[in-house]
Design a protein around this motif. Structure first.
Motif, short mmCIF file in Angstrom:
data_model
loop_
_atom_site.label_atom_id
_atom_site.label_comp_id
_atom_site.label_asym_id
_atom_site.label_seq_id
_atom_site.Cartn_x
_atom_site.Cartn_y
_atom_site.Cartn_z
N UNK A 234 29.08 -63.08 31.51
CA UNK A 234 28.68 -61.68 31.49
C UNK A 234 27.80 -61.42 30.28
N UNK A 235 26.70 -60.76 30.50
CA UNK A 235 25.82 -60.35 29.41
C UNK A 235 25.90 -58.84 29.26
N UNK A 236 26.15 -58.38 28.06
CA UNK A 236 26.22 -56.96 27.77
C UNK A 236 24.89 -56.54 27.15
N UNK A 237 24.19 -55.62 27.80
CA UNK A 237 22.91 -55.13 27.30
C UNK A 237 23.13 -53.74 26.73
N UNK A 238 22.87 -53.59 25.44
CA UNK A 238 23.07 -52.32 24.77
C UNK A 238 21.79 -51.89 24.07
N UNK A 239 21.80 -50.71 23.52
CA UNK A 239 20.63 -50.16 22.85
C UNK A 239 20.64 -48.65 22.96
N UNK A 240 20.08 -47.99 21.99
CA UNK A 240 20.13 -46.53 21.95
C UNK A 240 19.29 -45.93 23.08
N UNK A 241 19.50 -44.63 23.31
CA UNK A 241 18.79 -43.90 24.35
C UNK A 241 17.28 -44.16 24.28
N UNK B 250 9.32 -48.57 17.68
CA UNK B 250 8.59 -47.38 17.24
C UNK B 250 9.56 -46.35 16.66
N UNK B 251 10.72 -46.20 17.29
CA UNK B 251 11.72 -45.24 16.80
C UNK B 251 12.25 -45.67 15.43
N UNK C 13 13.96 -42.75 12.95
CA UNK C 13 14.93 -42.11 13.83
C UNK C 13 16.38 -42.47 13.46
N UNK C 14 16.60 -43.69 12.99
CA UNK C 14 17.97 -44.15 12.76
C UNK C 14 18.37 -44.16 11.29
N UNK D 66 23.64 -46.73 16.22
CA UNK D 66 22.62 -47.77 16.07
C UNK D 66 23.18 -48.98 15.32
N UNK D 67 23.92 -48.73 14.25
CA UNK D 67 24.49 -49.82 13.46
C UNK D 67 25.48 -50.63 14.28
#
Length: 328
Positions: A11-18, A139-140, A145-146, A173-174
């Motif tokens: 299983x690969x979990x793909x995450x990242x902010x909006x 870019x963010x 942004x973070x 984000x962290x």
């Protein structure tokens, strides 16, 4: 892969902010798996945060919102609102289970907390977490942004700030970055080389030393790389607390407000985008998704925005009651 995990489904979990580009990455995976049977589970968020709908927009017809749907290329797709475990169990119980499962988390989810879910009795001996892929909006990051206000005031960068952030965006984000095995530095086309180098340097300071960083645009990464991280263990990380200490796998919803508005027919695409940009700037809207009617067009306009940056396309079929969903 170890002998103990050879019979388990990776299983690969793909995450990242909006707005980092996770759904675009999903599309790229599904369109380029070249005969491998991959299942994608999209953890939708928000009133119109329908990952299946946008996967359809990106050319993956049949990706629905309830049961696991078989796609024309032999892959599987399903969308869940909250807990992804029932969808994962359903995939594993099939007579023809997938060779690999990719789970796209909500943009506000804490991956370290989500990883603990794989210790559930119903799945812990049937899957292995191949790795966590964190998609980063370069870019963010470059736009600040973070950054955490308290950290900035003390002269510390985004990467060097404390874990107890005043800014909930910085906290999420962290957590997403600290869990990464592979970091996809996306949207690099929006920065020059010096800007990309600066972002990558900051990311390296905050990311795990072993995490690999790939620069890309529009999520174009070889699926063999994305699905072959091979971190595999994740057992100790899954048992560890997140940087926030929060047990709920979806963090910070009380810190964010989502809304849906119905929009009338628009006179032009350009005018509508100017309106959306002004609203996003005035109210600090983080993420925008939706559809609108445009005078003279037989197709509906699909809109996606991150901050004041917007992208559009005309797609079919048309639906009544055009709406726009946002998070601030």
């Amino acid at each position: 892969m170890s002998v103990a995990s050879s019979h388990r489904v990776p299983v690969t979990l793909v995450t990242g902010f909006l707005g980092a580009g996770k759904t675009t990455l999903m599309r790229h995976i599904l369109q380029n798996v070249q005969g491998h049977r991959v299942a994608v589970v999209v953890q939708a968020g928000g009133p119109l945060g329908n990952g299946g709908e946008f996967l359809r927009k990106y050319g993956m017809e049949g990706c629905g919102d309830e049961e696991s749907i078989e796609l024309p290329n032999g892959c599987l797709c399903s969308t869940v609102r909250d807990d992804f475990l029932p969808a994962l169990e359903s995939l594993l119980n099939r007579t023809d289970p997938p060779e690999h499962v990719v789970i796209e988390t909500s943009g506000l989810a804490l991956p370290r907390s989500l990883l603990r879910a794989f210790g559930a009795p119903t799945v812990r001996n049937r899957v292995t977490v191949d790795g966590v892929v964190t998609v980063i909006d370069s870019f963010a990051v470059a736009s600040g942004r973070f950054e955490d206000k308290s950290a900035s005031e003390d002269g510390m960068s985004m990467a060097g700030g404390p874990s107890a952030h005043e800014n909930p965006i910085a906290t999420i984000f962290e957590d997403q970055l600290s869990a990464a095995d592979l970091i996809v530095l996306n949207k690099t086309d929006l920065l020059d080389k010096a800007g990309i180098d600066t972002v990558e340097k900051a990311i390296k300071l905050a990311a795990p030393p072993s995490a690999r960083i790939l620069r890309t645009t529009e999520g174009k990464v070889d699926p063999a790389v994305l699905l072959g991280v091979g971190a595999e263990a994740k057992a100790d990380l899954g048992n560890a607390p997140s940087v926030t200490g929060v047990e709920n796998p979806v963090f910070g919803h009380d810190d964010f407000e989502s809304f849906v508005i119905k929009v009338p027919e628009q006179l032009s695409v350009e005018g509508f985008l100017t309106l959306l940009q002004n609203v996003a700037r005035k109210y600090d809207v983080l993420r925008t998704k939706g559809y609108a009617a445009v005078r003279g067009q037989s197709q509906r306009l699909a809109v996606q925005g991150v901050g004041t940056l917007f992208g559009t396309s005309l797609i079919v079929p048309w639906r009544p009651e055009p709406t726009v969903w946002g998070v601030l």
